[in-house]
Design a protein around this motif. Structure first.
Motif, mmCIF file in Angstrom:
data_model
loop_
_atom_site.group_PDB
_atom_site.id
_atom_site.type_symbol
_atom_site.label_atom_id
_atom_site.label_comp_id
_atom_site.label_asym_id
_atom_site.label_seq_id
_atom_site.Cartn_x
_atom_site.Cartn_y
_atom_site.Cartn_z
ATOM 1 N N ALA A 26 81.552 125.058 -59.436
ATOM 2 C CA ALA A 26 80.624 124.808 -60.551
ATOM 3 C C ALA A 26 81.320 123.902 -61.560
ATOM 4 C CB ALA A 26 80.200 126.133 -61.196
ATOM 5 N N LYS A 27 80.601 123.586 -62.616
ATOM 6 C CA LYS A 27 81.047 122.644 -63.638
ATOM 7 C C LYS A 27 82.444 122.971 -64.185
ATOM 8 C CE LYS A 27 77.630 121.789 -66.374
ATOM 9 N NZ LYS A 27 76.652 122.029 -67.472
ATOM 10 N N VAL A 28 83.265 121.933 -64.331
ATOM 11 C CA VAL A 28 84.601 122.082 -64.914
ATOM 12 C C VAL A 28 84.493 121.845 -66.416
ATOM 13 C CG1 VAL A 28 86.966 121.206 -64.916
ATOM 14 C CG2 VAL A 28 85.680 121.322 -62.764
ATOM 15 N N HIS A 29 84.920 122.837 -67.200
ATOM 16 C CA HIS A 29 84.798 122.744 -68.664
ATOM 17 C C HIS A 29 86.030 122.174 -69.345
ATOM 18 C CE1 HIS A 29 80.995 124.735 -69.018
ATOM 19 N NE2 HIS A 29 81.406 125.844 -68.451
ATOM 20 N N SER A 30 87.205 122.359 -68.738
ATOM 21 C CA SER A 30 88.429 122.054 -69.465
ATOM 22 C C SER A 30 89.532 121.646 -68.498
ATOM 23 C CB SER A 30 88.861 123.313 -70.237
ATOM 24 O OG SER A 30 89.992 123.084 -71.035
ATOM 25 N N VAL A 31 90.256 120.563 -68.830
ATOM 26 C CA VAL A 31 91.457 120.188 -68.081
ATOM 27 C C VAL A 31 92.605 119.991 -69.071
ATOM 28 C CG1 VAL A 31 90.305 119.094 -66.112
ATOM 29 C CG2 VAL A 31 90.877 117.697 -68.110
ATOM 30 N N ALA A 32 93.828 120.318 -68.640
ATOM 31 C CA ALA A 32 94.999 120.143 -69.501
ATOM 32 C C ALA A 32 96.251 120.057 -68.645
ATOM 33 C CB ALA A 32 95.119 121.311 -70.487
ATOM 34 N N TRP A 33 97.239 119.283 -69.145
ATOM 35 C CA TRP A 33 98.532 119.121 -68.475
ATOM 36 C C TRP A 33 99.550 120.082 -69.079
ATOM 37 C CZ3 TRP A 33 98.895 115.889 -64.359
ATOM 38 C CH2 TRP A 33 97.955 114.865 -64.238
ATOM 39 N N SER A 34 100.464 120.547 -68.235
ATOM 40 C CA SER A 34 101.593 121.332 -68.749
ATOM 41 C C SER A 34 102.494 120.418 -69.576
ATOM 42 C CB SER A 34 102.377 121.944 -67.588
ATOM 43 O OG SER A 34 102.858 120.928 -66.729
ATOM 44 N N CYS A 35 103.349 121.032 -70.413
ATOM 45 C CA CYS A 35 104.151 120.226 -71.344
ATOM 46 C C CYS A 35 105.116 119.279 -70.617
ATOM 47 C CB CYS A 35 104.907 121.120 -72.322
ATOM 48 S SG CYS A 35 106.047 122.288 -71.525
ATOM 49 N N ASP A 36 105.554 119.624 -69.389
ATOM 50 C CA ASP A 36 106.450 118.727 -68.654
ATOM 51 C C ASP A 36 105.687 117.745 -67.769
ATOM 52 O OD1 ASP A 36 105.522 120.401 -66.670
ATOM 53 O OD2 ASP A 36 107.510 121.069 -65.986
ATOM 54 N N GLY A 37 104.349 117.889 -67.717
ATOM 55 C CA GLY A 37 103.530 116.959 -66.952
ATOM 56 C C GLY A 37 103.545 117.185 -65.447
ATOM 57 N N ARG A 38 104.178 118.256 -65.015
ATOM 58 C CA ARG A 38 104.253 118.482 -63.565
ATOM 59 C C ARG A 38 103.002 119.143 -63.008
ATOM 60 N NH1 ARG A 38 109.094 121.806 -62.393
ATOM 61 N NH2 ARG A 38 108.187 121.773 -60.299
ATOM 62 N N PHE A 65 93.386 130.829 -59.786
ATOM 63 C CA PHE A 65 93.503 132.112 -60.481
ATOM 64 C C PHE A 65 92.117 132.712 -60.681
ATOM 65 C CE2 PHE A 65 97.443 130.191 -62.567
ATOM 66 C CZ PHE A 65 98.307 130.830 -61.689
ATOM 67 N N ARG A 66 91.982 133.971 -60.282
ATOM 68 C CA ARG A 66 90.736 134.703 -60.496
ATOM 69 C C ARG A 66 91.007 135.905 -61.365
ATOM 70 N NH1 ARG A 66 90.431 132.590 -55.397
ATOM 71 N NH2 ARG A 66 88.521 131.377 -55.019
ATOM 72 N N GLY A 67 89.994 136.345 -62.077
ATOM 73 C CA GLY A 67 90.169 137.516 -62.940
ATOM 74 C C GLY A 67 89.156 137.543 -64.067
ATOM 75 N N HIS A 68 88.794 136.362 -64.564
ATOM 76 C CA HIS A 68 87.773 136.325 -65.614
ATOM 77 C C HIS A 68 86.419 136.723 -65.039
ATOM 78 C CE1 HIS A 68 89.756 134.985 -69.199
ATOM 79 N NE2 HIS A 68 90.304 133.929 -68.596
ATOM 80 N N GLY A 69 85.631 137.416 -65.862
ATOM 81 C CA GLY A 69 84.307 137.858 -65.429
ATOM 82 C C GLY A 69 83.192 136.920 -65.853
ATOM 83 N N ASP A 70 83.564 135.810 -66.504
ATOM 84 C CA ASP A 70 82.558 134.851 -66.958
ATOM 85 C C ASP A 70 83.213 133.474 -66.984
ATOM 86 O OD1 ASP A 70 80.242 133.713 -67.992
ATOM 87 O OD2 ASP A 70 80.000 135.202 -69.587
ATOM 88 N N SER A 71 82.436 132.492 -67.387
ATOM 89 C CA SER A 71 82.868 131.100 -67.443
ATOM 90 C C SER A 71 84.195 130.936 -68.202
ATOM 91 C CB SER A 71 81.762 130.317 -68.158
ATOM 92 O OG SER A 71 82.199 129.021 -68.440
ATOM 93 N N VAL A 72 85.093 130.107 -67.660
ATOM 94 C CA VAL A 72 86.323 129.739 -68.373
ATOM 95 C C VAL A 72 86.005 128.479 -69.176
ATOM 96 C CG1 VAL A 72 88.744 129.075 -68.145
ATOM 97 C CG2 VAL A 72 87.751 130.752 -66.554
ATOM 98 N N ASP A 73 85.930 128.631 -70.494
ATOM 99 C CA ASP A 73 85.431 127.540 -71.330
ATOM 100 C C ASP A 73 86.505 126.602 -71.850
ATOM 101 O OD1 ASP A 73 82.794 128.008 -70.984
ATOM 102 O OD2 ASP A 73 82.582 129.329 -72.701
ATOM 103 N N GLN A 74 87.697 127.143 -72.097
ATOM 104 C CA GLN A 74 88.772 126.254 -72.548
ATOM 105 C C GLN A 74 90.097 126.847 -72.116
ATOM 106 O OE1 GLN A 74 89.122 125.308 -76.805
ATOM 107 N NE2 GLN A 74 89.064 123.142 -76.328
ATOM 108 N N LEU A 75 91.066 125.962 -71.903
ATOM 109 C CA LEU A 75 92.408 126.446 -71.572
ATOM 110 C C LEU A 75 93.421 125.558 -72.254
ATOM 111 C CD1 LEU A 75 93.703 124.322 -69.261
ATOM 112 C CD2 LEU A 75 92.124 125.533 -67.798
ATOM 113 N N CYS A 76 94.608 126.118 -72.469
ATOM 114 C CA CYS A 76 95.704 125.273 -72.940
ATOM 115 C C CYS A 76 97.029 125.857 -72.471
ATOM 116 C CB CYS A 76 95.670 125.074 -74.454
ATOM 117 S SG CYS A 76 95.910 126.543 -75.393
ATOM 118 N N TRP A 77 97.985 124.967 -72.320
ATOM 119 C CA TRP A 77 99.323 125.343 -71.864
ATOM 120 C C TRP A 77 100.203 125.686 -73.054
ATOM 121 C CZ3 TRP A 77 100.980 125.343 -66.682
ATOM 122 C CH2 TRP A 77 100.068 124.806 -65.756
ATOM 123 N N HIS A 78 101.213 126.500 -72.782
ATOM 124 C CA HIS A 78 102.243 126.780 -73.786
ATOM 125 C C HIS A 78 102.895 125.457 -74.176
ATOM 126 C CE1 HIS A 78 105.899 128.292 -75.620
ATOM 127 N NE2 HIS A 78 105.483 129.537 -75.473
#
Length: 318
Positions: A26-38, A65-78
């Protein structure tokens, strides 16, 4: 001698290949790179988080990764730990993941359906905002809530500045509201746009921040003076997502327009654009290379989302 602008235009003429990775259903809401770019991560309406490894000129899927019970709307790396990321979901939890494990290392219950999330620059605190305009500050070590702040206006996106002593919110009234941190005392309310102010992004250098609005404009702000220095007006639809390149010189902005605009920060001139078939919801520059990850509202056929993650900037085939 070629200007930076000319050298970047030439760079993207030779590096304009897009690589797609089909990973979600389904639709991708959020993309982000890790701090080292790997690594690159994506969060989707299908409730999953995918992590990819970047080898020289290709992405390969590492984990789902699975575990959320609903849409993953945003993510960010440490900001400093390249294995840790956090996700915000409509299931009233946030989850912290370690890419070295196959499941989440922490799940924190929150008071509402979460739509935005950010990590403080020192990595100690996670802020999460929900649909009721409540922002919760969570201790990233103990996973306990430190404080809740209820706002009386529509909160769209939240972010610390690079020093971590100010907290910014974009509002439905078109303002950028700036609070002291950690006291959370209101300091400034900048009238930025005549319409809903949707997204905010800080450059890695600490000179500027940019906001995108429903008026289809991107405005660039001087962080020390808190004045708007220029606007970018090539898009025709509400600007949903922004990203600065690692050197702070390029700004990508995207909307329901069928292009992603890449501009020179200092002049506003167009460096290049990435054609898209459908609206774009999320863009993210790589922290060390001129590679832009993004995701669009792609459909396989009329009914089914394709769930594709794309990266632009790979060498063009000879």
């Amino acid at each position: 001698m070629a200007t930076y602008m000319e050298s970047m235009q030439k760079h993207f003429q030779n590096n304009n290949r897009v690589r797609d990775t089909q990973s979600h259903s389904a639709k991708v809401h959020s993309v982000a790179w890790s701090c080292d770019g790997r690594r690159l991560a994506s969060g989707s309406f299908d409730k999953t988080v995918c992590v990819y490894t970047l080898e020289r000129d290709r992405l390969s899927k590492e984990n789902t990764f699975r575990g959320h019970g609903d849409s993953v709307d945003q993510l960010c790396w440490h900001p400093k730990h390249p294995d840790h990321l956090v996700t915000a979901s409509g299931d009233k939890t946030i989850r912290i993941w370690d890419t070295r494990c196959s499941r989440s290392v922490a799940s924190v219950n929150t008071k509402g359906e979460n739509i935005n999330i950010c990590w403080s620059p020192d990595g100690s605190t996670i802020a999460v905002g929900n649909k009721e305009d409540l922002v919760t500050f969570i201790d990233a070590r103990t996973h306990r809530s430190r404080t809740d702040e209820q706002f009386k206006y529509e909160v769209n996106e939240i972010s610390w500045n690079n020093d971590g002593d100010l907290f910014f919110l974009t509002s439905g009234q078109g303002t950028i509201n700036i609070l002291s941190y950690p006291a959370l005392k209101p300091l400034h309310s900048l009238t930025a746009h005549p319409a809903n102010c949707i997204c905010i992004e800080f450059d890695p250098v600490g000179t500027y921040f940019a906001t995108g609005s429903a008026d289809a404009l991107v405005s660039l702000w001087d962080l020390s003076e808190l004045v708007c220095v220029r606007t970018f007006s090539r898009l025709d639809w509400p600007v949903r997502t922004l990203s600065f390149s690692y050197d702070g010189q390029l700004l990508a902005s995207a909307s329901e327009d069928l292009v992603i605009d890449i501009a020179m920060v200092e002049t506003g001139e167009k460096v290049t654009e990435i054609p898209c078939d459908t609206p774009t919801f999320t863009v993210a520059w790589h922290p060390k290379r001129h590679l832009l990850a993004y995701a669009c509202d792609d459909k396989h056929d009329r009914d089914r989302d394709s769930g594709t993650v794309k990266v632009f900037g790979f060498p063009t085939d000879p």
